[in-house]
Design an enzyme around this catalytic site. Structure first.
Site, PDB file in Angstrom:
ATOM      1  N   HIS A 113       6.743  -0.559 -85.205  1.00 31.70           N
ATOM      2  CA  HIS A 113       5.371  -0.421 -85.866  1.00 31.70           C
ATOM      3  C   HIS A 113       5.765   0.398 -87.212  1.00 31.70           C
ATOM      4  O   HIS A 113       4.749   0.936 -87.749  1.00 31.70           O
ATOM      5  CB  HIS A 113       4.438   0.440 -85.010  1.00 31.70           C
ATOM      6  CG  HIS A 113       4.263  -0.212 -83.603  1.00 31.70           C
ATOM      7  ND1 HIS A 113       3.357   0.203 -82.723  1.00 31.70           N
ATOM      8  CD2 HIS A 113       4.111  -1.652 -83.481  1.00 31.70           C
ATOM      9  CE1 HIS A 113       3.195  -0.512 -81.909  1.00 31.70           C
ATOM     10  NE2 HIS A 113       3.806  -1.684 -82.236  1.00 31.70           N
TER      11      HIS A 113
ATOM     12  N   ASN B 140       7.582   8.477 -67.189  1.00 28.79           N
ATOM     13  CA  ASN B 140       6.312   8.504 -67.817  1.00 28.79           C
ATOM     14  C   ASN B 140       5.677   9.689 -66.748  1.00 28.79           C
ATOM     15  O   ASN B 140       5.647   9.278 -65.384  1.00 28.79           O
ATOM     16  CB  ASN B 140       5.545   7.325 -67.780  1.00 28.79           C
ATOM     17  CG  ASN B 140       4.005   7.304 -68.561  1.00 28.79           C
ATOM     18  OD1 ASN B 140       3.321   8.372 -68.656  1.00 28.79           O
ATOM     19  ND2 ASN B 140       3.969   6.205 -69.395  1.00 28.79           N
ATOM     20  N   PRO B 141       4.894  10.580 -67.170  1.00 29.17           N
ATOM     21  CA  PRO B 141       4.234  11.332 -66.141  1.00 29.17           C
ATOM     22  C   PRO B 141       2.793  10.790 -65.494  1.00 29.17           C
ATOM     23  O   PRO B 141       2.711  10.942 -64.300  1.00 29.17           O
ATOM     24  CB  PRO B 141       3.562  12.571 -67.010  1.00 29.17           C
ATOM     25  CG  PRO B 141       3.997  12.484 -68.375  1.00 29.17           C
ATOM     26  CD  PRO B 141       4.560  11.149 -68.392  1.00 29.17           C
TER      27      PRO B 141
ATOM     28  N   ASN C  12       6.951   4.343 -82.074  1.00 28.25           N
ATOM     29  CA  ASN C  12       6.706   5.408 -82.927  1.00 28.25           C
ATOM     30  C   ASN C  12       7.140   5.531 -84.222  1.00 28.25           C
ATOM     31  O   ASN C  12       8.026   4.614 -84.723  1.00 28.25           O
ATOM     32  CB  ASN C  12       7.312   6.543 -82.410  1.00 28.25           C
ATOM     33  CG  ASN C  12       7.001   6.761 -80.671  1.00 28.25           C
ATOM     34  OD1 ASN C  12       5.824   6.189 -80.387  1.00 28.25           O
ATOM     35  ND2 ASN C  12       7.779   7.604 -79.975  1.00 28.25           N
ATOM     36  N   VAL C  13       6.373   5.991 -85.168  1.00 26.51           N
ATOM     37  CA  VAL C  13       6.671   5.886 -86.666  1.00 26.51           C
ATOM     38  C   VAL C  13       6.983   7.273 -87.110  1.00 26.51           C
ATOM     39  O   VAL C  13       6.819   7.430 -88.350  1.00 26.51           O
ATOM     40  CB  VAL C  13       5.180   5.242 -87.244  1.00 26.51           C
ATOM     41  CG1 VAL C  13       4.823   4.157 -86.709  1.00 26.51           C
ATOM     42  CG2 VAL C  13       4.083   6.572 -86.966  1.00 26.51           C
TER      43      VAL C  13
ATOM     44  N   SER D 297       2.322   3.428 -72.928  1.00 26.07           N
ATOM     45  CA  SER D 297       1.245   3.219 -71.988  1.00 26.07           C
ATOM     46  C   SER D 297       1.181   1.570 -71.589  1.00 26.07           C
ATOM     47  O   SER D 297       0.297   1.139 -70.714  1.00 26.07           O
ATOM     48  CB  SER D 297      -0.296   3.558 -72.528  1.00 26.07           C
ATOM     49  OG  SER D 297      -0.474   2.757 -73.803  1.00 26.07           O
TER      50      SER D 297
HETATM   51  N1  APR Z   1       6.964  12.071 -71.687  1.00 22.06           N
HETATM   52  C1  APR Z   1       6.785  10.698 -71.533  1.00 22.06           C
HETATM   53  N2  APR Z   1       5.559  10.037 -71.424  1.00 22.06           N
HETATM   54  C2  APR Z   1       4.426  10.767 -71.986  1.00 22.06           C
HETATM   55  C3  APR Z   1       4.631  12.291 -71.934  1.00 22.06           C
HETATM   56  C4  APR Z   1       5.494  12.784 -71.935  1.00 22.06           C
HETATM   57  N3  APR Z   1       6.124  14.321 -72.139  1.00 22.06           N
HETATM   58  N4  APR Z   1       3.360  12.622 -72.268  1.00 22.06           N
HETATM   59  C5  APR Z   1       2.648  11.475 -72.203  1.00 22.06           C
HETATM   60  N5  APR Z   1       3.194  10.493 -72.045  1.00 22.06           N
HETATM   61  C6  APR Z   1       2.862   9.007 -71.784  1.00 22.06           C
HETATM   62  C7  APR Z   1       1.261   9.049 -71.418  1.00 22.06           C
HETATM   63  O1  APR Z   1       1.263   8.979 -69.834  1.00 22.06           O
HETATM   64  C8  APR Z   1       1.124   7.643 -71.929  1.00 22.06           C
HETATM   65  O2  APR Z   1       1.333   6.633 -70.861  1.00 22.06           O
HETATM   66  O3  APR Z   1       2.962   8.480 -73.080  1.00 22.06           O
HETATM   67  C9  APR Z   1       2.134   7.370 -73.039  1.00 22.06           C
HETATM   68  C10 APR Z   1       1.266   7.487 -74.489  1.00 22.06           C
HETATM   69  O4  APR Z   1       0.695   6.215 -74.514  1.00 22.06           O
HETATM   70  P1  APR Z   1      -0.307   5.999 -75.956  1.00 22.06           P
HETATM   71  O5  APR Z   1      -0.884   7.277 -76.295  1.00 22.06           O
HETATM   72  O6  APR Z   1      -1.112   4.773 -75.872  1.00 22.06           O
HETATM   73  O7  APR Z   1       0.997   5.566 -76.874  1.00 22.06           O
HETATM   74  P2  APR Z   1       1.864   4.165 -77.130  1.00 22.06           P
HETATM   75  O8  APR Z   1       2.066   3.629 -75.537  1.00 22.06           O
HETATM   76  O9  APR Z   1       2.982   4.480 -77.765  1.00 22.06           O
HETATM   77  O10 APR Z   1       0.583   3.387 -77.797  1.00 22.06           O
HETATM   78  C11 APR Z   1       1.334   2.086 -78.413  1.00 22.06           C
HETATM   79  O11 APR Z   1      -0.865   1.959 -79.733  1.00 22.06           O
HETATM   80  O12 APR Z   1      -2.299   2.875 -81.184  1.00 22.06           O
HETATM   81  C12 APR Z   1      -1.199   2.078 -81.382  1.00 22.06           C
HETATM   82  O13 APR Z   1       0.445   1.714 -82.787  1.00 22.06           O
HETATM   83  C13 APR Z   1       0.021   2.801 -81.856  1.00 22.06           C
HETATM   84  O14 APR Z   1       2.340   2.679 -81.338  1.00 22.06           O
HETATM   85  C14 APR Z   1       0.994   2.922 -81.140  1.00 22.06           C
HETATM   86  C15 APR Z   1       0.704   1.814 -79.834  1.00 22.06           C
END
Ligand code: APR
Length: 275
Positions: free
Chosen positions: A118, A242-243, A101-102, A218
């Site tokens: 990132h 993670n949900p 996260n940024v 994710s």
């Molecule tokens: N608590 C925990 N997890 C959650 C919640 C919550 N309240 N709400 C959603 N999630 C989960 C979703 O199920 C999903 O698995 O958070 C995850 C978010 O996934 P992404 O949107 O893909 O985010 P992230 O994994 O951080 O993406 C990685 O991709 O686009 C690039 O640079 C960006 O850092 C980012 C990277």
């Protein structure tokens, strides 16, 4: 929630890594990237907004999109999950946060051992357009932004405090006060490498840890996505919060289906009741 033997293992852990993704900040009101309806990438193609070539093609559009996200980040507050992680470190446990996260919410919650894989949305740096820089005479490295000065003379009086005073806010894309290069958010865009010191710090923390909590990620973007498997390969305990299940399901030691802000305080209270 957890097998008693696993709880005993987690309680005995000396070095802890908490690896977080956008889901960690979801309950702070910051949208995730890939959730089908609400994710940022459901609204815009990341290749048009989060790459160096997108910035070179239309700096203002890319700047404006990041300003919109920065406004959500500024309005956000750390949630109970961020605070629960920071409390572990403040209680004297050896905790390293590795975040994709940024939004700097782990720092704002009080965590100090944080690896920002990132980058940081609210920090700016020069857009090093090497083509432009090297097309001109031999570029000099700007003292204010460490970018390539597009022309020989770089304002000797500009310094980093001038740069630090410039914020990611609505308006024309600002330029480095030293060399005039366009400024951009200090985040890792698609197609860019991570900072060597960041990924090496992450690998080092994972290679030393006894337990890794994968929270709100994710696991779709490398090299971050490999970190939980790197911990598993070394015999560390891996717990996912993670949900929705990710590829870790069936391979991690426990997959807890719930939101970070709701699960982490309760989970840490079970593992470390005296802290
Ligand atoms: N608590 C925990 N997890 C959650 C919640 C919550 N309240 N709400 C959603 N999630 C989960 C979703 O199920 C999903 O698995 O958070 C995850 C978010 O996934 P992404 O949107 O893909 O985010 P992230 O994994 O951080 O993406 C990685 O991709 O686009 C690039 O640079 C960006 O850092 C980012 C990277």
């Amino acid at each position: 929630m957890l097998d008693p033997a696993l709880i005993a293992d987690l309680r005995a852990a000396r070095r802890i890594v908490v690896f977080t993704g956008a889901g960690m900040s979801a309950e702070s009101g910051i949208p995730t990237f890939r959730e089908r309806l609400t994710g940022l990438w459901a609204q815009v193609d990341p290749m048009e907004i989060a790459t160096p070539w997108a910035f070179r093609a239309d700096p203002q559009r890319v700047w404006d999109w990041h300003v919109h996200l920065a406004e959500a980040v500024r309005a956000a507050r750390p949630n109970a999950g961020h605070e629960a992680i920071a409390a572990l470190e403040q209680a004297g446990l050896d905790v390293t946060v590795i975040t994709q996260n940024v939004d700097a919410l782990h720092h704002r919650a009080g965590s100090r051992a944080v690896v920002e894989l990132h980058g940081n949305l609210l920090r700016l740096k020069s857009f090093v357009d090497e083509e432009a820089a090297f097309a001109a005479a031999s570029p000099t490295i700007c003292r204010a932004c460490d970018g390539y000065a597009v022309w020989e003379s770089c304002d000797p009086y500009a310094d980093r405090s001038d740069l630090a005073a410039i914020e990611l806010r609505a308006g024309a894309v600002p330029r480095c006060p030293g060399c005039g290069a366009l400024l951009r958010p200090d985040v890792v865009w698609f197609g860019e490498p991570l900072a060597v010191e960041a990924i090496e710090a992450a690998w080092n923390a994972v290679d030393r840890c006894d337990v890794l909590f994968a929270v709100g990620a994710s696991l779709e973007v490398e090299p971050a996505a490999s970190l939980p498997w790197r911990a598993l390969a070394r015999g560390a305990r891996v717990i996912e919060v993670n949900p929705s299940p990710t590829e870790l399901v069936g391979q991690c030691h426990a997959g807890i289906r719930g939101g970070a802000a709701e699960v982490l305080p309760e989970l840490f209270g079970i593992i470390w009741p005296s802290r």
